[in-house]
Design an enzyme around this catalytic site. Structure first.
Site, mmCIF file in Angstrom:
data_model
loop_
_atom_site.group_PDB
_atom_site.id
_atom_site.type_symbol
_atom_site.label_atom_id
_atom_site.label_comp_id
_atom_site.label_asym_id
_atom_site.label_seq_id
_atom_site.Cartn_x
_atom_site.Cartn_y
_atom_site.Cartn_z
ATOM 1 C CG HIS B 75 -1.577 1.226 1.471
ATOM 2 N ND1 HIS B 75 -2.683 1.709 0.658
ATOM 3 C CD2 HIS B 75 -1.507 2.019 2.571
ATOM 4 C CE1 HIS B 75 -3.032 3.029 1.166
ATOM 5 N NE2 HIS B 75 -2.205 3.004 1.983
ATOM 6 C CG ASP B 104 8.472 18.107 -25.883
ATOM 7 O OD1 ASP B 104 8.506 17.921 -24.572
ATOM 8 O OD2 ASP B 104 7.966 17.384 -26.788
ATOM 9 C CD1 TRP B 139 6.954 3.108 4.530
ATOM 10 C CD2 TRP B 139 7.979 4.066 2.838
ATOM 11 N NE1 TRP B 139 7.339 4.395 4.966
ATOM 12 C CE2 TRP B 139 8.105 4.906 3.914
ATOM 13 C CE3 TRP B 139 8.761 4.680 1.644
ATOM 14 C CZ2 TRP B 139 8.547 6.254 3.791
ATOM 15 C CZ3 TRP B 139 9.308 5.902 1.469
ATOM 16 C CH2 TRP B 139 9.164 6.543 2.658
ATOM 17 C CB SER B 169 12.014 6.143 -14.056
ATOM 18 O OG SER B 169 10.987 6.984 -14.099
ATOM 19 C CB SER B 170 12.597 9.370 -9.897
ATOM 20 O OG SER B 170 11.595 8.769 -9.658
ATOM 21 C CG HIS B 253 12.293 14.119 6.197
ATOM 22 N ND1 HIS B 253 11.081 13.977 6.934
ATOM 23 C CD2 HIS B 253 12.317 15.375 5.660
ATOM 24 C CE1 HIS B 253 10.411 15.319 6.961
ATOM 25 N NE2 HIS B 253 11.018 15.812 6.212
ATOM 26 C CD GLU B 255 9.769 9.942 -2.457
ATOM 27 O OE1 GLU B 255 10.638 10.068 -2.983
ATOM 28 O OE2 GLU B 255 8.853 9.625 -3.068
ATOM 29 C CE1 TYR B 257 8.470 18.544 4.258
ATOM 30 C CE2 TYR B 257 10.578 17.880 4.206
ATOM 31 C CZ TYR B 257 9.670 18.316 4.894
ATOM 32 O OH TYR B 257 9.732 18.402 6.220
ATOM 33 C CB SER B 268 0.639 28.020 -4.948
ATOM 34 O OG SER B 268 1.095 27.773 -3.960
ATOM 35 C CG HIS B 302 12.113 13.858 11.936
ATOM 36 N ND1 HIS B 302 11.725 15.010 11.249
ATOM 37 C CD2 HIS B 302 11.660 12.933 10.853
ATOM 38 C CE1 HIS B 302 11.324 14.958 10.160
ATOM 39 N NE2 HIS B 302 11.372 13.596 9.928
ATOM 40 C CG HIS B 303 11.725 9.679 9.697
ATOM 41 N ND1 HIS B 303 10.401 9.309 9.582
ATOM 42 C CD2 HIS B 303 12.026 10.565 9.240
ATOM 43 C CE1 HIS B 303 9.718 10.264 8.710
ATOM 44 N NE2 HIS B 303 10.888 11.076 8.242
ATOM 45 C CB THR B 328 5.196 24.448 7.040
ATOM 46 O OG1 THR B 328 6.432 23.645 6.617
ATOM 47 C CG2 THR B 328 4.087 23.562 6.500
ATOM 48 C CE LYS B 331 5.763 26.045 0.384
ATOM 49 N NZ LYS B 331 5.577 26.562 -0.932
ATOM 50 N NE ARG B 450 2.649 3.768 10.910
ATOM 51 C CZ ARG B 450 3.684 4.319 10.129
ATOM 52 N NH1 ARG B 450 4.411 5.025 10.877
ATOM 53 N NH2 ARG B 450 3.220 4.390 8.895
HETATM 54 CU CU LIG Z 1 10.649 12.971 8.011
#
Ligand SMILES: [Cu+2]
Ligand SMILES: [Cu+2]
Lengths: 341, 600
Positions: B75, B104, B139, B169-170, B253, B255, B257, B268, B302-303, B328, B331, B450
């Site tokens: 998931h 293009d 994951w 690819s990315s 992390h 990722e 964002y 925006s 922080h993870h 943040t 914004k 979890r």
């Molecule tokens: Cu994080």
């Protein structure tokens, strides 16, 4: 620009809606404090310190949420499209923008500073007279050793009240996490690392714990219990656990002992017999425990028989294999094990 | 710019399957990203539904433990890498050239290659369900659980190889896009006139360019640990499982964002259009986005607050994490400032955009709460975090994507999604999302961890789990309403004019849908809101000359071929090395052909 009466009343209305919602949320939020594994009813000094900080952070969070949601809702209704209204084309406002940069700065400083002090307090060294316990995570159960007290047990940790305990956290295989919400925040059990955690419980009773780091198939079934006793009760518990296993009494139990010390000896220790295996939980005083298989089942004859008949069937992935015991062997084993008080 | 023949007005050849397979047109590629991304989004949603059904009641028996662990792992992987990321890439592909006034992207064939490699990686990862079991280590695939000893099945190999392919690819796409933004802007479009969506995607591209190499190294090490008995992460032989966590989160992390910034960009764009006034504090929003990107690299631990980081690292990572709340917050305030004083036209796109502000704020606030390690020690790995990430990624990323979809749909198809169905979709989704995810805060506070496939009765978790499950079915219903809307709309006649919303950005300066060459005449940019400037200053659109010669890159088979080669390479690693060899041959042959392919 003076706000119009319409704008004021719509803002008040928005505030009322957001406040009512927040109040409902708060009721549900607060109700979780009475659940068995709640994080909101601390019963140790460590958990108290976290809770103090948590309360403060929650209040700030609530204020910010009410503020932002109210204004967003209010702006959305006040400024919705009206015939003939041409909005002023403003690109920004430096003064306002500086102001609302400072608001989050102030909030995070207000949260960060007390966080730092709680971090320093709770990650420091345990007091010298702390009780030493070694907790080891295994797929999917916990072992608890009391160095110097000659006690090894599993899945149920016994502690004296009002005395600091210094839990050394280890792992035999993958990463697990030791967590008893009411007594302390969690700390991971990382193979090859020596983590520790200390706290002083200040209330007697039984508290539920659970592995909090995903550790494979039966992670969900890796639970444990902590019993906090009055000091004299704790001493009595230690004395009974330090003793060797009760020799078997009666034919059934004797037959059971014979199987246990042969078939099971490679994995389990039963002190006082020749079973000295290290793979599974120590069974010396298995009958004194309230649960089986890491908090999955109540410990009684029926559940124990079911467990012995097919461990992986009872607990997915269990490292204890199905030993294809017949009904008679199981009966004998249960008779023996249920006497190991 | 890659050039080729193709004069205008072009003879519209018939579109066939081969048009799509060989296309290098950013709009077609964007469409393919969009359709694939949405398909995988549906698949990931289905996985979530099974998860919620299992957890509706204590001791649920819909799936067993192993299957459940595969489902929550897939998931996350599917939503993140195969759903949300490609949906962001879809918009970016489609609108990057249009919004900066180009014809293009910088490297059209590379763009096609990115898509085909993505599709290969996505199919490979998903096919694990059929071949030997899906990844089931989360994951994050923490070592040593991810090692061969504890995860002997093929699942974790699918994970590593799949992510390696997707990362390639990315990386290609990010480099391509960044070069495009820097080099191909229309005359007059300075960096500080870039639409905010383009700015946010530029930040995303830099995040990917800098963070993908880290996860690539880590994944290669994982493959080696699993298959060639190296010991990077296995403690028994002196490796360190914590090293994996550092490498993983240095990537993962940022990722986060990568997933949220595109939607911040979308709202925006949408908020000013339907508030009928310019974005409030453009520069602040842009710099805040850049600051989030930069700070995003300084917070990964922080993870890992509960891994025994130690006192000083905990303090440092608390400080850096909380610092992100500042940009943040800026914004959020600027979006509110955009609404203020506006004349807000509430259509579906705007409903989604405004609700984005509210939902994302809730996710942001709970994020600040567990930025404090002592608080985190109680919330980490509980449903509180599940609530948090879903407010950010569903309430944020996905709600933003739907806002963009309703907003840009007329540009992409010439048709308007139905507003009545759209509003039903919105309300079902908004209410369903809150019913599903808000109770998870309560579950976390009452101690529900979890990633558990089952839980006991009488822990106080029954009610909210049931409520969350009901909410998830509401979400499913909202998606069905959207699909009905989509297919129904596609059967209508296209009626959209060039700029139906009276929007200020360049993509609205051309027809809806745009011609293959995007613009008959490359527009000139005189302001940050070019079309509003032209409107207010009475500047007429430049009429195209009667005779036009516009060079468009010709279609190419090679991107598809290389994509196939890369897929075979991966499949070979998982099955038989002969396939890998074949893949290598195809890749080398196609690169050769690519290099010699005439582009004139
Ligand atoms: Cu994080
Ligand atoms: Cu676990």
């Amino acid at each position: 620009m003076r706000p119009s009466p319409r704008a004021i009343s719509l803002t008040v209305l928005s505030l009322a809606i957001v406040l009512i919602t927040t109040w409902l949320i708060w009721i549900a939020w607060d109700a979780t404090a009475s659940d068995p594994m709640t994080t909101l009813a601390p019963l140790s000094d460590n958990a108290d310190a976290v809770q103090g900080l948590y309360n403060f952070v929650t209040i700030l969070a609530g204020i910010v949420m009410v503020g932002v949601l109210t204004l967003t809702l209010a702006f959305a209704v006040i400024f919705r499209e009206r015939a003939g209204h041409e909005p002023q084309q403003i690109h920004g406002n430096s003064r306002l923008e500086v102001l609302w940069t400072l608001i989050p700065v102030a909030i995070v400083i207000a949260i960060a500073l007390p966080s730092f002090s709680v971090i320093i307090d709770t990650t420091g060294d345990a007091p010298d007279d702390a009780l030493e316990v070694v907790a080891t995570g295994n797929q999917w159960w916990f072992e608890f050793e009391y160095p110097g007290l000659d006690v090894t047990t599993a899945n149920e940790l016994h502690l004296p009240v009002d005395r600091a305990v210094n839990v050394e956290l280890r792992s035999e295989d993958v990463i697990h996490s030791f967590w008893v919400p009411q007594l302390s925040g969690k700390v991971d059990m990382v193979p090859g690392h020596e983590n520790r955690l200390w706290f002083t419980p200040h209330e007697t009773g039984m508290f539920l714990g659970q592995c909090a780091e995903f550790c494979g198939t039966s992670h969900a079934n890796m639970r444990f219990r902590v019993f906090v006793h009055a000091p004299e009760d704790f001493d009595a518990w230690v004395a009974s656990q330090a003793a060797d296993a009760e020799p078997a009494q009666g034919d059934l139990a004797l037959a059971g002992e014979k199987i246990a010390t042969t078939l099971c000896a490679a994995c389990h220790t039963i002190r006082g017999t020749n079973a000295v295996g290290q793979i599974g939980p120590d069974l010396t005083h298995i009958a004194s425990r309230t649960t089986l298989a890491s908090g999955m089942f109540e410990n009684n004859s029926e559940n124990m028989a079911a467990w012995l008949a097919n461990p992986p069937g009872e607990k997915p992935g269990s490292i204890m294999p199905n030993l294809n015991l017949n009904a008679e062997q199981i009966e004998q084993l249960v008779a023996y094990l249920q006497d190991l008080k | 710019m890659a050039t080729a023949t193709g004069t205008l007005p072009q003879v519209q050849e018939e579109t066939t399957i081969w048009t799509w397979l060989t296309t290098v047109d950013h709009k077609k590629i964007g469409t393919m990203y969009g359709i694939s991304g949405f398909a995988f989004f549906l698949l990931a949603g289905l996985e979530a539904l099974i998860i919620r059904t299992q957890l509706a009641v204590p001791n649920g028996a819909v799936v067993d433990a192993d299957r459940y662990n595969q489902l929550f792992t897939m998931h996350a992987l599917t939503m993140i890498f195969l759903g949300i990321m490609p949906l962001g890439a879809a918009f970016f592909n489609y609108f990057l050239p249009l919004m900066i006034g180009a014809r293009d992207v910088a490297f059209p064939r590379l763009n096609a290659l990115s898509y085909w490699v993505f599709l290969g990686g996505a199919l490979l990862l998903t096919s694990s369900f059929i071949f030997g079991g899906a990844p089931d280590g989360g994951w994050f695939a923490y070592a040593p659980l991810s090692d061969e000893e504890f995860s002997p099945g093929a699942g974790l190999d699918f994970y590593a190889i799949g992510l390696l392919i997707l990362g390639t690819s990315s990386l290609m796409a990010s480099l391509n896009f960044a070069v495009t933004v820097f080099n191909m802007r229309a005359p007059g479009m300075s960096m500080m006139r870039l639409p905010v969506f383009i700015w946010m995607m530029l930040v995303v591209n830099f995040l990917l360019i800098l963070s993908l190499p880290v996860i690539t190294v880590a994944l290669v090490q994982l493959v080696f640990d699993r298959n060639f008995t190296t010991n990077f992460f296995t403690p028994a032989e002196g490796g360190d499982p914590i090293l994996w966590q550092h490498l993983f989160w240095v990537f993962a992390h940022p990722e986060v964002y990568v997933l949220i910034l595109p939607s911040m960009g979308i709202v925006s764009e949408v908020l000013p259009v339907f508030s009928r006034k310019p974005l409030f504090g453009y520069a602040a929003i842009v710099f805040a986005g850049v600051a989030i990107g930069v700070l995003g690299f300084a917070v990964w631990s922080h993870h890992m607050f509960t891994t025994g980081l130690g006192t000083v690292p905990q303090i440092v990572f608390t400080a850096s994490t909380m610092a992100i709340a500042v940009p943040t917050g800026i914004k959020i305030f600027n979006w509110m400032g955009t609404l203020y004083g506006g004349s807000i036209h509430f259509n579906t796109a705007m409903y989604f955009a405004v609700s984005f502000i509210a939902l994302f704020t809730i996710g942001g606030i709970s994020g600040v709460m567990h930025a404090s390690p002592p608080v985190d020690s109680q919330q980490q790995d509980t449903y509180f975090i599940v609530a948090h990430i879903h407010y950010v990624l569903f309430g944020g990323a996905i709600v933003g994507i739907f806002s963009g979809l309703y907003y840009w749909f007329p540009k992409m198809t010439g048709r308007f999604l139905d507003e009545r169905l759209g509003k039903i979709h919105f309300w079902l989704m908004f209410i369903g999302m809150n019913i599903t995810f808000f109770p998870m805060h309560f579950l976390g506070l009452s101690g529900m961890p979890r990633r558990i496939y089952t839980y006991d009765a009488d822990l106080g978790w029954e009610t909210w789990n049931m409520v969350a499950t009901i909410g998830s079915y509401m979400l499913a219903l909202s998606i069905i309403v959207f699909l009905v809307n989509f297919f129904w709309t596609m059967r209508k006649e296209p009626t959209a004019t060039d700029n139906p919303w009276d929007a200020p950005t360049l993509e609205w300066a051309t027809s809806s849908p745009p011609p293959e060459h995007d613009f008959d005449v490359i527009p000139e940019v005189r302001d940050r809101d070019p079309l509003w400037y032209d409107r207010d200053h009475g500047i007429e659109k430049v009429e195209p000359p009667s005779e036009m010669h516009i060079h468009l890159p010709p279609p190419s088979y090679f991107p598809l071929l290389i994509g196939l080669g890369v897929l075979l390479l991966g499949v070979g690693v998982l099955s038989h090395l002969a396939l890998t060899a074949l893949g290598v041959v195809i890749v080398i042959y196609s690169i050769w052909g690519w290099a010699l392919e005439p582009t004139e």
